[in-house]
Enzyme design. Structure first.
Site, PDB file in Angstrom:
ATOM      1  N   SER A  63     -20.490  21.489  12.405  1.00  0.00           N
ATOM      2  CA  SER A  63     -21.205  22.716  12.051  1.00  0.00           C
ATOM      3  C   SER A  63     -20.292  23.936  12.249  1.00  0.00           C
ATOM      4  O   SER A  63     -19.324  24.101  11.530  1.00  0.00           O
ATOM      5  CB  SER A  63     -22.497  22.824  12.869  1.00  0.00           C
ATOM      6  OG  SER A  63     -23.324  23.868  12.411  1.00  0.00           O
ATOM      7  N   GLU A  91     -30.424  33.583  -1.586  1.00  0.00           N
ATOM      8  CA  GLU A  91     -29.876  34.731  -2.301  1.00  0.00           C
ATOM      9  C   GLU A  91     -28.360  34.643  -2.451  1.00  0.00           C
ATOM     10  O   GLU A  91     -27.702  35.639  -2.737  1.00  0.00           O
ATOM     11  CB  GLU A  91     -30.227  36.024  -1.552  1.00  0.00           C
ATOM     12  CG  GLU A  91     -31.709  36.228  -1.287  1.00  0.00           C
ATOM     13  CD  GLU A  91     -32.501  36.421  -2.574  1.00  0.00           C
ATOM     14  OE1 GLU A  91     -31.907  36.903  -3.553  1.00  0.00           O
ATOM     15  OE2 GLU A  91     -33.688  36.071  -2.598  1.00  0.00           O
ATOM     16  N   HIS A 106     -24.154  21.865   6.924  1.00  0.00           N
ATOM     17  CA  HIS A 106     -25.596  21.638   6.687  1.00  0.00           C
ATOM     18  C   HIS A 106     -25.867  21.846   5.203  1.00  0.00           C
ATOM     19  O   HIS A 106     -26.891  22.412   4.803  1.00  0.00           O
ATOM     20  CB  HIS A 106     -26.454  22.607   7.505  1.00  0.00           C
ATOM     21  CG  HIS A 106     -26.239  22.519   8.980  1.00  0.00           C
ATOM     22  ND1 HIS A 106     -26.800  21.533   9.760  1.00  0.00           N
ATOM     23  CD2 HIS A 106     -25.516  23.302   9.818  1.00  0.00           C
ATOM     24  CE1 HIS A 106     -26.442  21.714  11.025  1.00  0.00           C
ATOM     25  NE2 HIS A 106     -25.654  22.775  11.076  1.00  0.00           N
TER      26      HIS A 106
END
Length: 299
Positions: free
Chosen positions: A148, A166, A190
């Site tokens: 991550s 967005e 992710h």
């Protein structure tokens, strides 16, 4: 320049097994896929001294370091690692102290946990700890592993902010400098689970020379000599190659407006597939054309 170290970047949510359960051994069968073929096991197998390798779990990115660190120690111990410890570096001055530099000097593997990648770069960037880590990566049989945040921070260019929904509006994706172990790529994590493909599209269209790497959860890349990439883990790796982009409106629209991109090339990798950063060629391990290719080579 041949780089001796190896890089393992992981998309997050590494399946360490159910270590929060008290009857772990009774439920070990449920985790056999991880224990036999999982990412952490692969890290051990690739390390200099295998089960005897010195491993430091670095929790700088995490807001719950005292909880997450021991989870990795338990997981690695269960897989046979005999020499694992947790290094809590949460202040820049700690990354300058001789005792912590000595621990890094003796390490064969560093494992950076998830959290906030901006914490990693702001705390470690430009410190003697950072310099020593780069030196070891370039010159020794050493592994930098990061999940991550630890993965996102590994490259020169680092995404540190940007909403998924967005992401294809101009200006929504924020990029800064990472830890600089590998150049020519930008990494997002992710990736599949959080729908972040738009973030990577915007990162690549702004600099098409950079290859976008999107890592799914419990999925990663093993990178050798900063060019030979192998997909590991259970999910997907998405590669976004902008070198053949024909057109975009990126410089014509205002901040907050949608971005158009013509001819953006993508690749999808799964376990054991490889990609060469120097040639930009991908090899699918279980290709449906494998028998035909073998037949042609035999001729």
């Amino acid at each position: 320049m041949k780089i001796r170290g190896k890089l393992v970047i992981i998309g997050g949510a590494v399946d360490k097994g159910s270590f929060t359960e008290t009857d772990l051994d009774k439920n070990a069968a449920n985790n056999l896929n991880f224990f036999e073929t999982g990412i952490l096991k692969r890290i051990l197998n690739e390390s200099k001294h295998k089960a005897d390798s010195r491993i430091e779990v670095i929790t700088t990115a995490s807001k719950i370091p005292k909880e997450i660190g021991p989870e990795y120690v338990k997981a690695l111990n269960y897989l046979g690692a005999k020499n694992v410890d947790v290094l809590h570096l949460d202040k820049r001055e700690m990354a300058m102290q001789p005792e912590y530099l000595e621990r890094l000097r003796n390490a064969d593997v560093v494992m950076f946990t998830g959290g906030d990648q901006l914490r990693l770069t702001s705390i470690l960037g430009g410190t003697p700890f950072h310099d020593l880590m780069l030196e070891k990566y370039y010159n020794e049989d050493f592994i930098y592993a990061g999940t991550s945040a630890g993965a996102a921070a590994a490259s020169n260019n680092m995404i540190y902010q940007g909403s998924s929904s967005e992401a294809l509006l101009k200006g929504e994706v924020k990029i800064t400098s990472g830890l600089g172990l590998i150049d020519g790529v930008i990494i997002d994590t992710h990736f599949v689970q959080r729908g972040r493909i738009g973030r990577l599209f915007q990162a690549v269209v702004g600099n098409p020379k950079v290859l976008g790497i999107g890592l799914g959860e419990d999925t990663g890349l093993l990178i050798k000599n900063n060019s030979e990439m192998e997909a590991i883990g259970s999910g997907l790796v998405i590669l976004v190659d902008g070198r053949e982009i024909k057109d975009t409106n990126l410089t014509q629209v205002e901040l907050g407006q949608p971005i158009s991109i013509n001819h953006l090339v993508t690749h999808v990798m799964s376990k054991y597939d490889t990609f060469d950063l120097k040639t930009h060629k991908m090899h699918i391990q279980s290709s449906q054309y494998a028998e035909k290719l073998q037949f042609l080579s035999d001729d």
